[in-house]
Design a protein around this motif. Structure first.
Motif, PDB file in Angstrom:
ATOM      1  N   ALA A   1       0.826  -1.208   0.000  1.00  0.00           N
ATOM      2  CA  ALA A   1       0.000   0.000   0.000  1.00  0.00           C
ATOM      3  C   ALA A   1       0.861   1.260   0.000  1.00  0.00           C
ATOM      4  O   ALA A   1       0.595   2.214  -0.746  1.00  0.00           O
ATOM      5  CB  ALA A   1      -0.935  -0.007   1.213  1.00  0.00           C
ATOM      6  N   VAL A   2       1.906   1.285   0.827  1.00  0.00           N
ATOM      7  CA  VAL A   2       2.798   2.449   0.894  1.00  0.00           C
ATOM      8  C   VAL A   2       3.488   2.669  -0.448  1.00  0.00           C
ATOM      9  O   VAL A   2       3.564   3.796  -0.957  1.00  0.00           O
ATOM     10  CB  VAL A   2       3.833   2.262   2.020  1.00  0.00           C
ATOM     11  CG1 VAL A   2       4.921   3.341   1.922  1.00  0.00           C
ATOM     12  CG2 VAL A   2       3.161   2.333   3.385  1.00  0.00           C
ATOM     13  N   GLN A   3       4.001   1.602  -1.047  1.00  0.00           N
ATOM     14  CA  GLN A   3       4.695   1.741  -2.327  1.00  0.00           C
ATOM     15  C   GLN A   3       3.752   2.105  -3.459  1.00  0.00           C
ATOM     16  O   GLN A   3       4.123   2.844  -4.375  1.00  0.00           O
ATOM     17  CB  GLN A   3       5.438   0.437  -2.653  1.00  0.00           C
ATOM     18  CG  GLN A   3       6.559   0.094  -1.682  1.00  0.00           C
ATOM     19  CD  GLN A   3       7.566   1.223  -1.534  1.00  0.00           C
ATOM     20  OE1 GLN A   3       8.010   1.809  -2.522  1.00  0.00           O
ATOM     21  NE2 GLN A   3       7.914   1.538  -0.289  1.00  0.00           N
ATOM     22  N   LEU A   4       2.510   1.606  -3.403  1.00  0.00           N
ATOM     23  CA  LEU A   4       1.528   1.960  -4.435  1.00  0.00           C
ATOM     24  C   LEU A   4       1.217   3.449  -4.385  1.00  0.00           C
ATOM     25  O   LEU A   4       1.085   4.107  -5.420  1.00  0.00           O
ATOM     26  CB  LEU A   4       0.251   1.140  -4.239  1.00  0.00           C
ATOM     27  CG  LEU A   4      -0.871   1.384  -5.261  1.00  0.00           C
ATOM     28  CD1 LEU A   4      -0.391   1.090  -6.680  1.00  0.00           C
ATOM     29  CD2 LEU A   4      -2.093   0.526  -4.925  1.00  0.00           C
ATOM     30  N   ALA A   5       1.126   3.996  -3.183  1.00  0.00           N
ATOM     31  CA  ALA A   5       0.884   5.438  -3.047  1.00  0.00           C
ATOM     32  C   ALA A   5       2.035   6.234  -3.647  1.00  0.00           C
ATOM     33  O   ALA A   5       1.834   7.332  -4.182  1.00  0.00           O
ATOM     34  CB  ALA A   5       0.692   5.794  -1.575  1.00  0.00           C
ATOM     35  N   ARG A   6       3.256   5.706  -3.567  1.00  0.00           N
ATOM     36  CA  ARG A   6       4.424   6.423  -4.085  1.00  0.00           C
ATOM     37  C   ARG A   6       4.544   6.321  -5.595  1.00  0.00           C
ATOM     38  O   ARG A   6       4.934   7.283  -6.259  1.00  0.00           O
ATOM     39  CB  ARG A   6       5.690   5.891  -3.415  1.00  0.00           C
ATOM     40  CG  ARG A   6       5.815   6.307  -1.950  1.00  0.00           C
ATOM     41  CD  ARG A   6       6.987   5.684  -1.257  1.00  0.00           C
ATOM     42  NE  ARG A   6       7.105   6.169   0.115  1.00  0.00           N
ATOM     43  CZ  ARG A   6       7.841   5.622   1.054  1.00  0.00           C
ATOM     44  NH1 ARG A   6       8.579   4.554   0.780  1.00  0.00           N
ATOM     45  NH2 ARG A   6       7.885   6.141   2.272  1.00  0.00           N
ATOM     46  N   THR A   7       4.223   5.158  -6.146  1.00  0.00           N
ATOM     47  CA  THR A   7       4.373   4.988  -7.597  1.00  0.00           C
ATOM     48  C   THR A   7       3.144   5.457  -8.360  1.00  0.00           C
ATOM     49  O   THR A   7       3.246   5.931  -9.490  1.00  0.00           O
ATOM     50  CB  THR A   7       4.635   3.516  -7.944  1.00  0.00           C
ATOM     51  OG1 THR A   7       3.531   2.706  -7.482  1.00  0.00           O
ATOM     52  CG2 THR A   7       5.916   3.016  -7.302  1.00  0.00           C
TER      53      THR A   7
ATOM     54  N   PHE B   1      -0.328   0.447 -10.502  1.00  0.00           N
ATOM     55  CA  PHE B   1      -0.214  -0.982 -10.212  1.00  0.00           C
ATOM     56  C   PHE B   1       0.839  -1.629 -11.099  1.00  0.00           C
ATOM     57  O   PHE B   1       1.638  -2.453 -10.643  1.00  0.00           O
ATOM     58  CB  PHE B   1      -1.565  -1.681 -10.430  1.00  0.00           C
ATOM     59  CG  PHE B   1      -2.493  -1.582  -9.255  1.00  0.00           C
ATOM     60  CD1 PHE B   1      -2.349  -2.426  -8.165  1.00  0.00           C
ATOM     61  CD2 PHE B   1      -3.520  -0.650  -9.243  1.00  0.00           C
ATOM     62  CE1 PHE B   1      -3.211  -2.342  -7.071  1.00  0.00           C
ATOM     63  CE2 PHE B   1      -4.385  -0.556  -8.163  1.00  0.00           C
ATOM     64  CZ  PHE B   1      -4.231  -1.397  -7.073  1.00  0.00           C
ATOM     65  N   SER B   2       0.832  -1.266 -12.389  1.00  0.00           N
ATOM     66  CA  SER B   2       1.751  -1.917 -13.328  1.00  0.00           C
ATOM     67  C   SER B   2       3.211  -1.579 -13.011  1.00  0.00           C
ATOM     68  O   SER B   2       4.079  -2.458 -13.031  1.00  0.00           O
ATOM     69  CB  SER B   2       1.420  -1.509 -14.771  1.00  0.00           C
ATOM     70  OG  SER B   2       1.506  -0.091 -14.930  1.00  0.00           O
ATOM     71  N   LYS B   3       3.486  -0.304 -12.697  1.00  0.00           N
ATOM     72  CA  LYS B   3       4.859   0.086 -12.373  1.00  0.00           C
ATOM     73  C   LYS B   3       5.337  -0.594 -11.104  1.00  0.00           C
ATOM     74  O   LYS B   3       6.468  -1.090 -11.024  1.00  0.00           O
ATOM     75  CB  LYS B   3       4.960   1.610 -12.205  1.00  0.00           C
ATOM     76  CG  LYS B   3       4.881   2.390 -13.495  1.00  0.00           C
ATOM     77  CD  LYS B   3       5.024   3.885 -13.224  1.00  0.00           C
ATOM     78  CE  LYS B   3       4.920   4.688 -14.517  1.00  0.00           C
ATOM     79  NZ  LYS B   3       5.003   6.153 -14.248  1.00  0.00           N
ATOM     80  N   LEU B   4       4.470  -0.637 -10.089  1.00  0.00           N
ATOM     81  CA  LEU B   4       4.862  -1.256  -8.827  1.00  0.00           C
ATOM     82  C   LEU B   4       5.061  -2.757  -8.988  1.00  0.00           C
ATOM     83  O   LEU B   4       6.011  -3.324  -8.442  1.00  0.00           O
ATOM     84  CB  LEU B   4       3.807  -0.972  -7.754  1.00  0.00           C
ATOM     85  CG  LEU B   4       4.109  -1.544  -6.368  1.00  0.00           C
ATOM     86  CD1 LEU B   4       5.449  -1.017  -5.846  1.00  0.00           C
ATOM     87  CD2 LEU B   4       2.998  -1.207  -5.385  1.00  0.00           C
ATOM     88  N   ALA B   5       4.182  -3.393  -9.739  1.00  0.00           N
ATOM     89  CA  ALA B   5       4.333  -4.832  -9.975  1.00  0.00           C
ATOM     90  C   ALA B   5       5.660  -5.129 -10.652  1.00  0.00           C
ATOM     91  O   ALA B   5       6.355  -6.095 -10.303  1.00  0.00           O
ATOM     92  CB  ALA B   5       3.169  -5.335 -10.829  1.00  0.00           C
TER      93      ALA B   5
END
Length: 295
Positions: A9-15, A18-22
């Motif tokens: 959740a924290v990293q998703l807020a930063r990126t 979804f695709s970039k974080l994955a």
């Protein structure tokens, strides 16, 4: 709810994607989405607003991200503190520093650390000052070496020896511009060709302030990114450079004359910083003592 979901959740807020974080985490996008949906389902609250182009936290999500980030940070600090109870001398020390500071401070520091702690791995992260300030505030380093000012409401600050600025001038230019003795006034350098670092860098700002205060109009013949590069170009005879004395002393060249400045100059004040409340390992404590000349 588990630590993995908090981290996602924290990293998703930063990126914001979804695709970039994955891709960054090397997981499938459906698996990532499933974890976030499960988290939202458990909480009964929508944490993210999803559109075709981006993912942004809802007001409730923004609050959740701030709290989750702190929980993850405390977990990391707890693990690091518990490592001290394990047998053996193995460990890791993460140091943040600019390439300039690394060039003259870090080699001897790492040598002394490894002599004291043979099983220690030192991880050096070289970044610009603004990145260091940001990452230190997030607790990403055990210690970071940064120029002041910093936000001391967030960071613990341990001052180091200030930078002294000197003028490094190629020998051939000293004769051409009649520069003699051990010190000069910067106002005597009108017309001297200069090698400078790029605009917005702290050393360039100091250079410009000095020029303005003494009404000197510098002739800039080269603009580079790093102070070490500026010194090397000065050594080649291209032009003079305003540099920290600590750097010049470490890389002293017979092709250069080094002059103290008679003018009142703004000194850069470096410091060791870390996030307030951050766990201090024996390695970090020893590194600070080394940097302050106490060992």
């Amino acid at each position: 709810m588990n630590s993995r979901q908090l981290y996602y959740a924290v990293q998703l807020a930063r990126t914001g994607s979804f695709s970039k974080l994955a891709e960054q985490l090397n997981v499938s996008q459906p698996a990532l989405s499933k974890q976030i949906l499960a988290l939202e389902g458990e909480l009964g609250i929508k944490l993210f607003k999803r559109t075709s182009n981006s993912v942004t936290p809802t007001p409730a999500g923004a609050h959740f991200i701030r709290e989750a980030d702190q929980i993850l940070y405390r977990e990391d600090q707890l693990v690091k503190s518990m490592m001290q109870f394990k047998s053996g001398d193995k460990g890791e020390l993460i140091i943040g520093a600019t390439p300039f500071r690394s060039s003259y401070l870090v080699p001897g520091l790492i040598k002394s650390l490894n002599e004291r702690f043979p099983g220690l791995t030192v991880k050096l992260i070289e970044e610009g000052s603004e990145f260091l300030r940001h990452d230190a505030a997030e607790g990403k380093f055990d210690i970071a070496i940064i120029n002041l000012p910093v936000d001391d409401s967030i960071l613990e600050v341990i001052p180091l020896e200030p930078d002294r600025l000197v003028l490094a001038v190629p020998e051939k230019l000293c004769d051409e511009y009649s520069l003699n003795g051990e010190s000069v006034s910067f106002s005597e350098c009108e017309g001297l060709p200069f090698v400078v670092v790029s605009e917005a860098q702290e050393m360039r700002v100091l250079f410009e302030k000095l020029c303005v205060s003494l009404n000197v109009h510098p002739r800039i013949v080269a603009e580079v990114t790093g102070l070490v590069t500026a010194l090397e170009i000065a050594c080649s005879g291209v032009g003079a450079a305003l540099l920290p004395k600590q750097l010049v002393d470490k890389r002293r060249s017979p092709s250069l004359r080094v002059f103290e400045l008679n003018d009142k100059t703004t000194l850069r004040q470096p410091a060791v910083v870390r996030k307030k409340g951050q766990f201090e390992s024996a390695y970090a404590a020893y590194a600070v003592r080394l940097l302050r000349g106490e060992e």
